[in-house]
Design a protein around this motif. Structure first.
Motif, PDB file in Angstrom:
ATOM      1  N   SER A  59     -41.653  -8.119  -4.852  1.00 53.71           N
ATOM      2  CA  SER A  59     -41.936  -7.454  -3.580  1.00 53.71           C
ATOM      3  C   SER A  59     -40.706  -6.651  -3.154  1.00 53.71           C
ATOM      4  O   SER A  59     -39.570  -7.018  -3.435  1.00 53.71           O
ATOM      5  CB  SER A  59     -42.303  -8.477  -2.508  1.00 53.71           C
ATOM      6  OG  SER A  59     -41.197  -9.315  -2.274  1.00 53.71           O
ATOM      7  N   LEU A  60     -40.947  -5.574  -2.491  1.00 59.29           N
ATOM      8  CA  LEU A  60     -39.859  -4.745  -2.015  1.00 59.29           C
ATOM      9  C   LEU A  60     -39.192  -5.415  -0.826  1.00 59.29           C
ATOM     10  O   LEU A  60     -39.846  -6.105  -0.041  1.00 59.29           O
ATOM     11  CB  LEU A  60     -40.389  -3.370  -1.609  1.00 59.29           C
ATOM     12  CG  LEU A  60     -40.964  -2.533  -2.742  1.00 59.29           C
ATOM     13  CD1 LEU A  60     -41.573  -1.260  -2.189  1.00 59.29           C
ATOM     14  CD2 LEU A  60     -39.893  -2.209  -3.757  1.00 59.29           C
ATOM     15  N   PRO A  61     -37.886  -5.216  -0.699  1.00 56.41           N
ATOM     16  CA  PRO A  61     -37.206  -5.841   0.449  1.00 56.41           C
ATOM     17  C   PRO A  61     -37.699  -5.209   1.754  1.00 56.41           C
ATOM     18  O   PRO A  61     -38.029  -4.030   1.815  1.00 56.41           O
ATOM     19  CB  PRO A  61     -35.728  -5.525   0.211  1.00 56.41           C
ATOM     20  CG  PRO A  61     -35.723  -4.356  -0.697  1.00 56.41           C
ATOM     21  CD  PRO A  61     -36.976  -4.452  -1.524  1.00 56.41           C
ATOM     22  N   SER A  62     -37.749  -6.036   2.766  1.00 56.23           N
ATOM     23  CA  SER A  62     -38.202  -5.526   4.063  1.00 56.23           C
ATOM     24  C   SER A  62     -37.144  -4.597   4.638  1.00 56.23           C
ATOM     25  O   SER A  62     -35.950  -4.803   4.441  1.00 56.23           O
ATOM     26  CB  SER A  62     -38.477  -6.681   5.018  1.00 56.23           C
ATOM     27  OG  SER A  62     -37.278  -7.390   5.246  1.00 56.23           O
ATOM     28  N   PRO A  63     -37.572  -3.582   5.344  1.00 53.75           N
ATOM     29  CA  PRO A  63     -36.581  -2.663   5.919  1.00 53.75           C
ATOM     30  C   PRO A  63     -35.728  -3.378   6.957  1.00 53.75           C
ATOM     31  O   PRO A  63     -36.159  -4.352   7.579  1.00 53.75           O
ATOM     32  CB  PRO A  63     -37.429  -1.562   6.556  1.00 53.75           C
ATOM     33  CG  PRO A  63     -38.769  -2.171   6.754  1.00 53.75           C
ATOM     34  CD  PRO A  63     -38.931  -3.208   5.681  1.00 53.75           C
ATOM     35  N   ARG A  64     -34.528  -2.873   7.121  1.00 56.33           N
ATOM     36  CA  ARG A  64     -33.619  -3.465   8.102  1.00 56.33           C
ATOM     37  C   ARG A  64     -34.206  -3.333   9.497  1.00 56.33           C
ATOM     38  O   ARG A  64     -34.824  -2.333   9.824  1.00 56.33           O
ATOM     39  CB  ARG A  64     -32.282  -2.754   8.089  1.00 56.33           C
ATOM     40  CG  ARG A  64     -31.462  -3.046   6.893  1.00 56.33           C
ATOM     41  CD  ARG A  64     -30.124  -2.381   7.052  1.00 56.33           C
ATOM     42  NE  ARG A  64     -29.271  -2.696   5.923  1.00 56.33           N
ATOM     43  CZ  ARG A  64     -28.066  -2.207   5.768  1.00 56.33           C
ATOM     44  NH1 ARG A  64     -27.574  -1.382   6.664  1.00 56.33           N
ATOM     45  NH2 ARG A  64     -27.352  -2.536   4.729  1.00 56.33           N
ATOM     46  N   PRO A  65     -33.979  -4.330  10.314  1.00 52.69           N
ATOM     47  CA  PRO A  65     -34.467  -4.194  11.691  1.00 52.69           C
ATOM     48  C   PRO A  65     -33.690  -3.086  12.397  1.00 52.69           C
ATOM     49  O   PRO A  65     -32.494  -2.901  12.171  1.00 52.69           O
ATOM     50  CB  PRO A  65     -34.188  -5.560  12.312  1.00 52.69           C
ATOM     51  CG  PRO A  65     -33.127  -6.163  11.462  1.00 52.69           C
ATOM     52  CD  PRO A  65     -33.329  -5.601  10.076  1.00 52.69           C
TER      53      PRO A  65
END
Length: 185
Positions: A59-65
């Motif tokens: 899975s792709l890393p979640s974008p930074r908050p």
């Protein structure tokens, strides 16, 4: 009778020789040589086309908050402009040192006094001041999340035609602000 420059030009233009403005590039790369048959096989084989085009199971890393930067209070900006202007004027010996006491820590006052002892050519003029709030979670764990308790200050000033930088940190002190760190370049 001397001839004029216009009369020395022939009436019909001679064909100009072709002049090249570029030259061919010489290839300095050596010709590739095949591996000898006695050489060991490479440790990492060339991937196949199917391996290059398969989908990844990761899975792709979640974008930074998104970091919501709180704008500095107007009181912090006003204090920063006033404090830096006074620091520069004390260094130039246009203001007495006593006017820095309510604005900064005693250690910084001693540093500014030491800096003011050096000879200066011309007086300094403050140009641009920027104030940026810092992370409140680390600086003010007891206060509310939206209350700004510290800010970084960046500014530029000119002296004798040269541009210099000055930076510092201001923090809340009782009901006002106080300069707690200073770097003059």
């Amino acid at each position: 009778m001397p001839s004029s420059p216009a009369s020395s030009v022939p009436s019909q233009a001679a064909p100009a020789a072709q002049i090249w403005l570029t030259s061919p590039v010489i290839d300095y790369e050596p010709v590739p040589q095949p591996f000898p048959s006695s050489a060991p096989t490479p440790a990492c084989p060339t991937p196949s086309g199917a391996a290059l085009h398969r989908t990844s199971s990761r899975s792709l890393p979640s974008p930074r908050p998104v970091h919501r930067e709180i704008p500095p209070p107007r009181s912090a900006v006003t204090f920063a402009e006033t404090a830096l202007r006074r620091v520069i004027e004390v260094i130039d010996r246009r203001r007495p040192i006593a006017q820095l006491r309510p604005l900064m820590t005693p250690f910084l006052i001693d540093c500014v006094v030491a800096r003011s002892g050096a000879p200066r050519a011309g007086s300094a003029t403050l140009r641009r001041v920027r104030v940026r709030t810092v992370d409140n979670a680390m600086d003010n764990p007891v206060g509310s999340a939206d209350e700004v308790s510290a800010a970084e200050v960046f500014a530029s000033f000119t002296r004798s035609g040269r541009v210099h930088a000055i930076a510092g940190r201001i923090e809340r002190h009782q009901n006002s602000w106080r300069l707690v760190a200073l770097q003059i370049g």
